[in-house]
Design a protein around this motif. Structure first.
Motif, short mmCIF file in Angstrom:
data_model
loop_
_atom_site.label_atom_id
_atom_site.label_comp_id
_atom_site.label_asym_id
_atom_site.label_seq_id
_atom_site.Cartn_x
_atom_site.Cartn_y
_atom_site.Cartn_z
N ASP A 74 0.73 -1.21 0.00
CA ASP A 74 0.01 0.06 0.04
C ASP A 74 0.88 1.36 -0.24
OD1 ASP A 74 -2.87 -1.09 0.10
OD2 ASP A 74 -1.96 -1.73 1.97
N ARG A 75 2.13 1.16 0.06
CA ARG A 75 3.15 2.40 -0.07
C ARG A 75 2.91 2.94 -1.71
NH1 ARG A 75 8.65 0.05 1.27
NH2 ARG A 75 7.87 -1.75 0.07
N THR A 76 2.82 4.26 -1.59
CA THR A 76 2.58 4.94 -2.97
C THR A 76 3.30 6.11 -3.01
OG1 THR A 76 0.77 5.71 -4.26
CG2 THR A 76 0.56 6.26 -2.15
N VAL A 77 3.15 6.98 -3.85
CA VAL A 77 3.82 8.27 -4.20
C VAL A 77 3.13 9.08 -3.19
CG1 VAL A 77 4.52 10.31 -5.54
CG2 VAL A 77 4.75 7.82 -6.49
N ILE A 78 3.90 9.81 -2.14
CA ILE A 78 3.00 10.79 -1.17
C ILE A 78 3.59 12.14 -1.41
CG2 ILE A 78 2.74 9.07 0.54
CD1 ILE A 78 5.29 9.54 1.92
N GLY A 79 4.37 12.56 -2.39
CA GLY A 79 5.07 13.76 -2.46
C GLY A 79 6.03 14.01 -3.67
N ASN A 80 6.06 15.18 -4.00
CA ASN A 80 6.88 15.50 -5.10
C ASN A 80 8.04 16.66 -4.87
OD1 ASN A 80 8.43 16.04 -7.67
ND2 ASN A 80 6.59 15.74 -8.94
N ALA A 81 9.12 16.50 -4.90
CA ALA A 81 10.13 17.45 -4.29
C ALA A 81 10.53 18.69 -5.29
CB ALA A 81 11.24 16.91 -3.79
N MET A 82 10.16 18.31 -6.51
CA MET A 82 10.44 19.23 -7.64
C MET A 82 9.18 20.36 -7.78
SD MET A 82 12.79 17.97 -9.30
CE MET A 82 13.85 16.62 -9.27
N PRO A 83 9.85 21.55 -7.77
CA PRO A 83 8.93 22.81 -7.75
C PRO A 83 8.19 23.02 -9.20
CG PRO A 83 10.93 23.43 -7.86
CD PRO A 83 11.33 22.16 -7.74
N LYS A 84 6.95 23.23 -9.43
CA LYS A 84 6.46 23.63 -10.62
C LYS A 84 6.91 25.02 -11.24
CE LYS A 84 1.88 21.44 -9.17
NZ LYS A 84 0.87 21.65 -8.98
N TRP A 85 7.20 25.99 -10.52
CA TRP A 85 7.98 27.26 -10.90
C TRP A 85 8.69 27.93 -9.73
CZ3 TRP A 85 5.31 31.36 -8.65
CH2 TRP A 85 3.79 30.82 -8.56
N TYR A 86 9.50 28.72 -10.24
CA TYR A 86 10.19 29.50 -9.17
C TYR A 86 10.94 30.61 -9.86
CZ TYR A 86 14.35 27.02 -11.20
OH TYR A 86 14.94 26.09 -12.34
N GLY A 87 11.39 31.95 -9.20
CA GLY A 87 11.94 32.86 -9.84
C GLY A 87 12.11 34.07 -8.70
N GLY A 88 12.31 35.13 -9.11
CA GLY A 88 12.48 36.31 -8.16
C GLY A 88 12.22 37.65 -8.82
N ILE A 89 12.16 38.65 -7.88
CA ILE A 89 12.00 40.07 -8.59
C ILE A 89 12.79 40.99 -7.70
CG2 ILE A 89 9.74 40.18 -7.21
CD1 ILE A 89 8.74 42.05 -9.32
N THR A 90 13.38 41.90 -8.49
CA THR A 90 14.12 42.93 -7.94
C THR A 90 13.76 44.31 -8.07
OG1 THR A 90 16.19 41.39 -7.61
CG2 THR A 90 16.35 43.74 -7.47
N ASN A 91 13.64 45.21 -7.30
CA ASN A 91 13.26 46.71 -7.47
C ASN A 91 14.50 47.63 -7.22
OD1 ASN A 91 10.43 47.23 -8.72
ND2 ASN A 91 9.91 45.25 -7.45
N THR A 92 14.66 48.45 -7.93
CA THR A 92 15.82 49.40 -7.35
C THR A 92 15.43 50.80 -7.43
OG1 THR A 92 17.62 47.96 -8.17
CG2 THR A 92 18.40 50.18 -7.85
N PHE A 93 15.79 51.71 -6.70
CA PHE A 93 15.30 53.11 -6.66
C PHE A 93 16.64 53.85 -6.37
CE2 PHE A 93 11.80 50.40 -5.10
CZ PHE A 93 10.61 51.03 -5.87
N ASN A 94 16.46 55.08 -7.38
CA ASN A 94 17.70 55.93 -7.08
C ASN A 94 17.05 57.41 -6.89
OD1 ASN A 94 20.31 54.54 -7.20
ND2 ASN A 94 19.06 53.59 -9.02
N TYR A 95 17.28 57.79 -5.98
CA TYR A 95 16.77 59.51 -5.80
C TYR A 95 18.04 60.30 -5.41
CZ TYR A 95 14.36 63.51 -4.48
OH TYR A 95 13.94 64.87 -4.25
N LYS A 96 18.50 61.16 -6.32
CA LYS A 96 19.59 62.02 -6.12
C LYS A 96 20.92 60.87 -5.83
CE LYS A 96 17.21 66.25 -5.59
NZ LYS A 96 16.81 67.50 -4.49
N GLY A 97 21.35 61.15 -4.49
CA GLY A 97 22.15 60.34 -3.97
C GLY A 97 22.03 59.00 -3.01
N ILE A 98 20.44 58.86 -3.10
CA ILE A 98 20.00 57.71 -2.30
C ILE A 98 19.87 56.54 -3.19
CG2 ILE A 98 18.17 56.94 -0.75
CD1 ILE A 98 17.75 60.07 0.14
N ASP A 99 20.11 55.37 -2.75
CA ASP A 99 19.75 54.24 -3.63
C ASP A 99 19.01 53.09 -2.70
OD1 ASP A 99 22.10 51.85 -2.69
OD2 ASP A 99 22.94 54.02 -2.75
N PHE A 100 17.93 52.47 -3.07
CA PHE A 100 17.30 51.63 -2.18
C PHE A 100 16.87 50.51 -3.20
CE2 PHE A 100 13.15 50.10 -0.87
CZ PHE A 100 13.48 49.30 0.51
#
Length: 470
Positions: A298-324
């Motif tokens: 009765d053992r069977t597949v109980i999970g899948n360690a492979m992700p369906k999708w993945y990624g990232g997002i970066t936002n950069t702001f500059n105002y005069k001498g300030i960077d964030f």
């Protein structure tokens, strides 16, 4: 010692900055293989067409870059332990009468035919730039076929060994990778830029040894857990976690009570015969083969360690001498095998500390349907109660800096002075009960991803610094 020697050659050709060609050949020699298989040869080729440089694109002013790419190549893998192609022995000492005798016993079953694992890839990509490259889009479609996989093949116990490293199997990875870079706002004093990427990958096991449809593996996180807990099946992905499907806890209502106070399981209730004589508080498993009794079948597949999708997002702001700037990382659709939690909720040994969830275990006054009673589980069984969703959203990095105006820094003969502060891994949104959902304790084995066995979480790091240039 493990040593690698490589030779590499590349040729490039550019015609009128429109047609680009690259050819590469490399040879790699590795000491992990026997003399006859030490060397692997890996060629590659790529071509690109800069469509935006053609005459018919000159009047399309809003398209600043248009490039089509096509590539093919082979890469090798030798990431296995050294000496697997050799006979190795280990010393054991035995007492005979008043003397100690040293005996050499075989440590492994050698495989002199081990060779390089090879992965061939085909990639079709498009680079697009719009509005003077204020918006850039990159899309890549790829198919990667890996053959002669270096995997531990289970052996019949009559050989005296559990497994042997062999070149078996074929795996295909195919998917789409998208990247978006944009300058959202750009004025004299203020700039806002965004970088976004996401990957969709499908992993498929295309073949194993001749006549073999499935291959089993042990994570080996603890010597007491001797059953297979991962399975690879032809036509499905790697990273499938294998065990029993959790179906709650036996309750008093699942039994009849005889006049002499004997408990009889009601008709239609699956009997977890692996436990022995079931009773209220014992863990239930789902009956996969429909015979009404729980067995190893009765053992069977109980999970899948492979992700369906993945990624990232970066936002950069500059105002005069300030960077964030700040960066979010995300992962979706993978499961985690929480072996730490499995181990630390087995309560039969009263001398061991337990996780807090054990306080909610089943008892005659607490009819829990999630946590079995203190003796209501089968020792060292792997079941789906400990397979958890590994999706997460993490604030990976955040940085705030200030660059002093040049009119100030030139007074002490500096060209730049920037003061900054950075925080890493500040928080992570996830439903995972362990320390960190981004975990892979058995990363060296492609058969056993997504394992969490006492993995140390990512540290929260704060950095303060000064960047001074003259």
């Amino acid at each position: 010692e493990k040593t690698l020697l490589s030779f590499f050659a590349r040729g490039n050709y550019n015609y009128d900055n429109r047609y680009l060609f690259t050819a590469t050949v490399r040879a790699d020699g590795s000491t992990v293989f026997s003399n006859k298989n030490k060397w692997g040869f890996f060629p590659s080729f790529s071509a690109a067409w800069r469509v935006s440089e053609e005459a018919f694109m000159k009047d399309v002013e809003w398209v600043s870059n248009f490039k089509v790419r096509l590539g093919w190549g082979i890469v090798g893998n030798d990431r296995i332990s050294n000496y697997l192609s050799m006979d190795l022995y280990e010393a054991n000492k035995y007492g005979i009468g008043n003397n100690t005798v040293t005996v050499l016993t075989p440590k492994q079953l050698k495989n002199a035919n081990l060779k390089w694992e090879g992965a061939s890839s085909v990639n079709l990509g498009v680079d697009l730039g719009f509005f003077d490259n204020r918006l850039n889009v990159t899309a890549d479609f790829f198919i990667k076929d890996t053959k002669d996989l270096l995997l531990a093949q289970s052996l019949a116990h009559v050989t005296g060994f559990d497994s042997q490293m062999q070149n078996i199997g074929k795996i295909q990875n195919k998917g789409i990778e998208l990247s978006l870079n944009s300058t959202n706002i750009q004025t004299r004093n203020f700039t806002w830029q965004t970088n976004f990427n996401i990957s969709f990958i499908k992993n498929t096991l295309k073949g194993l040894a001749s006549g073999v449809e499935s291959m089993y593996a042990r994570s080996g996180f603890d010597s007491n857990f001797t059953a297979y807990d991962y399975i690879a099946t032809v036509g499905q992905s790697l990273g499938l976690i294998y065990g029993y499907e959790f179906d709650g806890i036996y309750q008093s209502s699942d039994f009849y009570t005889t006049p002499d106070n004997q408990l009889i399981l009601k008709e239609g209730i699956t009997n977890n015969a692996r436990y022995g004589s079931v009773k209220p508080g014992v863990v239930k498993y789902k009956d996969q083969d429909g015979d009404g009794i729980i067995t190893t079948n009765d053992r069977t597949v109980i999970g899948n360690a492979m992700p369906k999708w993945y990624g990232g997002i970066t936002n950069t702001f500059n105002y005069k001498g300030i960077d964030f700037s700040f960066m979010f990382q995300f992962n979706y659709g993978n499961d985690i095998y929480n072996a730490t939690r499995l181990y630390a909720t087995q309560t039969r040994n009263g001398r061991r500390n337990m996780m807090a969830e054990v306080a909610d275990r089943w008892s005659p006054t607490n009819a829990s349907n999630k946590v079995p009673s203190q003796d209501g589980y089968i020792v060292n069984d792997v079941y789906s109660r400990f397979i958890e969703d590994g999706s997460f959203l993490r604030l990976k990095n955040i940085t705030l800096g200030y660059t002093l105006p040049h009119k100030w820094t030139r007074k002490f003969h500096a060209s730049k002075l920037r003061i900054y502060a950075t925080g890493q891994n500040l928080f992570c949104i996830s439903g995972y009960s362990g320390y960190d959902p981004e975990v892979n304790s058995a990363s060296s084995n492609p058969m056993t991803p997504g394992l969490d066995w006492g993995a140390y979480p990512k540290s929260r790091v704060f950095t303060f610094g000064i960047d001074l240039q003259f």
